[in-house]
Design a protein around this motif. Sequence first.
Motif, short mmCIF file in Angstrom:
data_model
loop_
_atom_site.label_atom_id
_atom_site.label_comp_id
_atom_site.label_asym_id
_atom_site.label_seq_id
_atom_site.Cartn_x
_atom_site.Cartn_y
_atom_site.Cartn_z
N GLY A 1 37.72 35.99 32.00
CA GLY A 1 37.28 37.58 32.38
C GLY A 1 36.95 38.13 31.45
O GLY A 1 36.25 37.68 30.35
N LEU A 2 36.58 40.16 31.61
CA LEU A 2 36.24 40.33 30.02
C LEU A 2 37.01 41.68 29.85
O LEU A 2 37.38 42.21 29.36
N SER A 3 38.79 41.03 30.12
CA SER A 3 40.22 41.02 29.16
C SER A 3 39.79 42.04 27.68
O SER A 3 40.23 42.94 27.19
N PHE A 4 38.45 41.02 27.26
CA PHE A 4 38.80 41.27 25.54
C PHE A 4 38.20 43.00 25.74
O PHE A 4 38.05 43.19 24.34
N LEU B 1 38.48 47.50 29.28
CA LEU B 1 37.22 48.16 30.52
C LEU B 1 38.39 48.96 31.58
O LEU B 1 39.78 48.31 31.82
N ALA B 2 38.26 50.64 31.07
CA ALA B 2 38.70 51.10 32.29
C ALA B 2 38.72 50.78 34.04
O ALA B 2 37.33 50.05 34.05
N ARG B 3 39.60 50.45 34.48
CA ARG B 3 39.67 50.01 36.34
C ARG B 3 38.48 50.67 36.67
O ARG B 3 38.68 51.82 36.03
N GLY B 4 38.14 50.45 37.14
CA GLY B 4 36.82 50.83 38.17
C GLY B 4 35.10 51.03 36.70
O GLY B 4 34.41 51.74 37.53
N GLY C 1 37.91 41.70 42.04
CA GLY C 1 38.83 41.61 42.58
C GLY C 1 39.74 42.34 41.82
O GLY C 1 40.97 43.13 41.85
N GLN C 2 39.34 42.52 40.82
CA GLN C 2 40.06 43.90 39.62
C GLN C 2 39.55 45.23 39.28
O GLN C 2 40.31 45.94 39.36
N LEU D 1 22.30 52.15 40.37
CA LEU D 1 24.11 52.58 39.44
C LEU D 1 23.37 51.84 37.51
O LEU D 1 22.47 51.56 37.48
N GLU D 2 24.20 52.81 36.87
CA GLU D 2 24.16 52.58 35.47
C GLU D 2 25.37 51.74 35.14
O GLU D 2 26.63 52.32 35.21
N PRO D 3 25.38 50.90 34.11
CA PRO D 3 26.51 50.17 34.00
C PRO D 3 26.95 50.43 32.81
O PRO D 3 25.94 51.04 31.50
N ASP D 4 28.07 50.98 32.94
CA ASP D 4 28.46 50.05 31.15
C ASP D 4 29.03 49.14 30.58
O ASP D 4 28.71 49.08 29.21
N VAL D 5 28.46 47.69 31.40
CA VAL D 5 28.92 46.43 30.41
C VAL D 5 27.69 46.36 31.20
O VAL D 5 27.45 45.76 32.31
N VAL D 6 26.83 44.77 30.17
CA VAL D 6 25.68 44.54 31.31
C VAL D 6 25.79 43.05 30.39
O VAL D 6 26.13 43.01 29.30
N LEU D 7 25.99 42.16 31.60
CA LEU D 7 25.69 40.76 31.20
C LEU D 7 24.22 40.04 30.95
O LEU D 7 23.67 40.14 32.22
#
Length: 193
Positions: free
Chosen positions: A37-40, A43-46, A70-71, A115-121
């Motif tokens: 996951g990305l728990s490292f 991130l704030a939910r949403g 799902g999170q 949308l403007e992402p907070d995280v880009v994979l």
Amino acid sequence: MQTGEEKREERARALARRAAAFAAHGSAAGARLAAHGLSFLHLARGSTISGFSAIRDEIDPGQLLHHLHGQGHHLCLPVMEGKGKPLVFRAWAPGDEMGKVQWGIAEPLPDKPVLEPDVVLVPLLAFDSAGYRLGYGGGFYDRTLDRLRAIKPVIAVGIAYDELKVDAVPHQSYDERLDWVLTPSGPLRCLEP
């Protein structure tokens, strides 16, 4: 600085390494990404996270994206607007109908909001510990990260097989660095060069 020919040769070697990694790990690599996951990132939910639709032997972030959905995170996928332009990101959720465009890449349909992402994979062919990546040479992600980072804090996370790490990726002044790389073995924080 490398010549065009040297970069082509490096891409050929990287494509061969990635094909071998795909053959060795297959879909199990995507499941391992999802398990991390990305728990490292704490991130704030949403939070809004952009993924990508894997092509050929790219590591598939699909299971990770399902996990993030799902999170309670908002998801989006990149859409190409044309050569030399940054990507835009349209909302996406698992099960959405997709359109196929250049190179067989699946993209959200035009009726989905931008949308403007907070995280880009970010997909890649090779990466180093300083956060430089070797892509396909179109500069889409460099232009996109440059645009996004000019308007808000954005975290770039490369998605890769462990075997794609190299000692040093040749780079130019316009190349945007990754903050992290997530591999099947776990997250790697990119260090200052």
